[in-house]
Design an enzyme around this catalytic site. Structure first.
Site, PDB file in Angstrom:
ATOM      1  N   HIS A 241      -8.814  -3.232  22.592  1.00  0.00           N
ATOM      2  CA  HIS A 241      -9.822  -3.399  21.531  1.00  0.00           C
ATOM      3  C   HIS A 241      -9.743  -2.262  20.507  1.00  0.00           C
ATOM      4  CE1 HIS A 241     -11.780  -6.235  24.392  1.00  0.00           C
ATOM      5  NE2 HIS A 241     -11.430  -5.311  25.281  1.00  0.00           N
TER       6      HIS A 241
ATOM      7  N   GLU B  11       4.478  -1.945   5.825  1.00  0.00           N
ATOM      8  CA  GLU B  11       3.550  -2.916   5.243  1.00  0.00           C
ATOM      9  C   GLU B  11       4.279  -4.165   4.749  1.00  0.00           C
ATOM     10  OE1 GLU B  11       0.201  -0.840   2.820  1.00  0.00           O
ATOM     11  OE2 GLU B  11       1.914   0.521   2.875  1.00  0.00           O
TER      12      GLU B  11
ATOM     13  N   SER C  61       2.867   7.181  -4.540  1.00  0.00           N
ATOM     14  CA  SER C  61       1.942   6.430  -5.377  1.00  0.00           C
ATOM     15  C   SER C  61       2.177   6.833  -6.824  1.00  0.00           C
ATOM     16  CB  SER C  61       0.497   6.746  -4.961  1.00  0.00           C
ATOM     17  OG  SER C  61      -0.374   6.620  -6.066  1.00  0.00           O
TER      18      SER C  61
ATOM     19  N   LYS D 177       0.257  11.168  -2.106  1.00  0.00           N
ATOM     20  CA  LYS D 177       0.431  10.049  -1.177  1.00  0.00           C
ATOM     21  C   LYS D 177       1.837   9.896  -0.634  1.00  0.00           C
ATOM     22  CE  LYS D 177      -2.085   6.662  -1.090  1.00  0.00           C
ATOM     23  NZ  LYS D 177      -2.980   6.024  -0.166  1.00  0.00           N
TER      24      LYS D 177
END
Ligand code: ARG
Length: 466
Positions: free
Chosen positions: A155, A289, A276, A282
């Site tokens: 979980h 992704e 970024s 970043k």
């Protein structure tokens, strides 16, 4: 004039030509179309339907057409609809009338089924090779991780400690199953449909066994209607590909989480992360992704072909031309994802300090305390309850279970000896999970060795390229 133009009084509307032409994507079947046609021509000569010298001229001509197309000396055209007609057209231009004998005892319906199977047979091996590459990356990282431990989650809540290597090897198990699925899929891909004709078989004394052998098939399709209308083999590959994509996507989701500052269990290599355009600080896990995102299109391709096939009457229907873009995209996407994910995984830097920090404070040894009590003869349910109270008590004090004194344990109804510290320690917890499949270091190193041996052998048979 179309190759099938005989019964038509008008030429096709340009928009129809553009609409139904598949040459824009089926060009990649070229080597398979040529290989299939050569086997067919040789067979026709063998059974006396054409002469030996005619077959030779056809085979030579086919090779020339292929090399002309590759070198750019010849061009494909939407005028000729698909790869099969383009090749036949160019062959006719090149060797003249004898080319018109090639399509004897054959239809594009069995031809396209043949080409697609030959194509997929090669791609199965390509996909497997890349799968093994990803497995190797996981195994290497597991080796580097050595005895690094982190919380295992259920979980997405910290549950029990596991070795990071154990976690990585879980993915190797998945990808090993994927390789088995590919090998199983191969069995139904490698069956020869040529000889089915348009749908009912052909009227010539063809030798299907000869063609089967020439092209390295294991057997021949035994029902002509099924041979031309079956796309199960593509669906099976696309299902296997969808499962591979989902496995990669799950791994990528973990990489995204692990690479976040919140977890910081791993650091991405600069070569496999991106910046970024606005925020200079970043470092983004774009590869993970994007692989996660691309699983959507692999699943989509499977659904596309399932939907195309649903409700099609026997035998061939033009709808089935829609199989190719979905199949090709599924093959291409899976290969590209595997190719980029492997080095991204291999170059991950493991942050052992952050992993062990995460092992603190979550009462990850609660189950082990319950098991300790069970070993004294207390039923598990009762032990569970006692430990529940102990956790509540320790949490009130802001300490871990291992910090409670024998006196405090006694007051909580728990009898502890000297060995409790060992049982509640990280090393103790890991070592205790020693049954087959558990995270004990001994078991994990055995699995690591077995996994490494496992990837040394390939499961999908290889053919020399067409
Ligand atoms: N381009 C077609 C396909 O991809 C080849 C088979 C066409 N057969 C036919 N009878 N129209 O499915």
């Amino acid at each position: 004039m179309k190759l099938w133009g005989g019964r038509f009084a008008k030429s096709t509307d340009k928009r129809v030509d553009d609409f139904h032409s598949s040459i824009g994507f089926d060009w990649r079947l070229l080597p398979y179309d040529v290989a299939g046609s050569k086997a067919h021509a040789r067979m026709l000569a063998r059974v006396g339907v054409i002469r030996g010298d005619e077959a030779e001229a056809i085979c030579r001509g086919l090779d020339d057409v292929e090399s002309d197309l590759r070198s750019g000396q010849a061009e494909l055209s939407t005028q000729h609809e698909d790869i099969h007609m383009n090749v036949e057209y160019l062959l006719t231009e090149r060797i003249g009338d004898v080319a018109r004998k090639l399509h004897t005892a054959r239809s594009r319906n069995d031809q396209v089924a043949l080409d697609t199977r030959l194509y997929l047979r090669d791609e199965l091996a390509e996909v497997e090779e890349r799968l093994v590459g990803l497995e190797r990356a996981l195994i290497d990282l597991a080796r580097q991780a050595d005895d690094a431990a982190l919380p295992g989650y259920t979980h997405l809540q910290r549950a029990q400690p596991v070795l990071f290597a154990h976690h990585l090897l879980a993915y190797v198990e998945m990808f090993e199953r994927d390789r088995e699925r590919l090998a199983d899929c191969y069995k139904r891909v490698n069956i020869c449909p040529l000889g089915a004709g348009a749908l009912a078989g052909v009227t010539y004394p063809i030798d299907r066994e000869f063609v089967r052998q020439e092209l390295g098939f294991d057997s021949v399709c035994l029902n002509s209607l099924d041979a031309v209308s079956d796309r199960d083999f593509a669906l099976e590959f696309m299902s296997a590909a969808a499962i591979i994509a989902i496995h990669m996507s799950r791994l990528c989701e973990e990489i995204v989480l692990w690479a976040s500052s919140e977890f910081a269990f791993v650091e991405l290599d600069d070569a496999y992360s991106t910046g970024s355009s606005m925020m200079p600080q970043k470092k983004n896990p774009d590869v993970a992704e994007l692989v996660r995102g691309k699983s959507g299109r692999v699943v989509g391709s499977l659904v596309t072909l399932l939907t195309v096939m649903k409700g099609l009457p026997l035998a061939y229907n033009k709808d089935m031309q829609e199989d190719k873009e979905a199949l090709f995209d599924s093959v291409d996407t899976i290969k590209r994802c595997l190719e980029v994910l492997a080095p991204s995984v291999e170059t991950l830097r493991v942050n052992r300090a952050r992993m062990s920090e995460a092992l603190q404070g979550g009462y990850l040894n609660a189950t082990d305390l319950a098991d300790y009590i069970v070993r004294q003869g207390v039923p598990f349910r009762r032990a569970h309850e006692l430990v529940g109270h102990a956790v509540q008590y320790a949490a009130g004090k802001g300490v871990g279970l291992e910090a409670l004194s024998p006196q405090e344990f006694r007051e909580l109804g728990i009898d502890v000896g000297h060995d409790v510290g060992e049982a509640l320690s990280l090393q103790g917890m890991l070592a205790a999970r020693a049954a087959v499949g558990g995270t004990a270091p001994q078991r994990v190193s055995e699995r690591l060795k077995a996994a490494n041996e496992g990837i040394q052998s390939l499961k999908v048979p290889r053919h020399s390229p067409a």
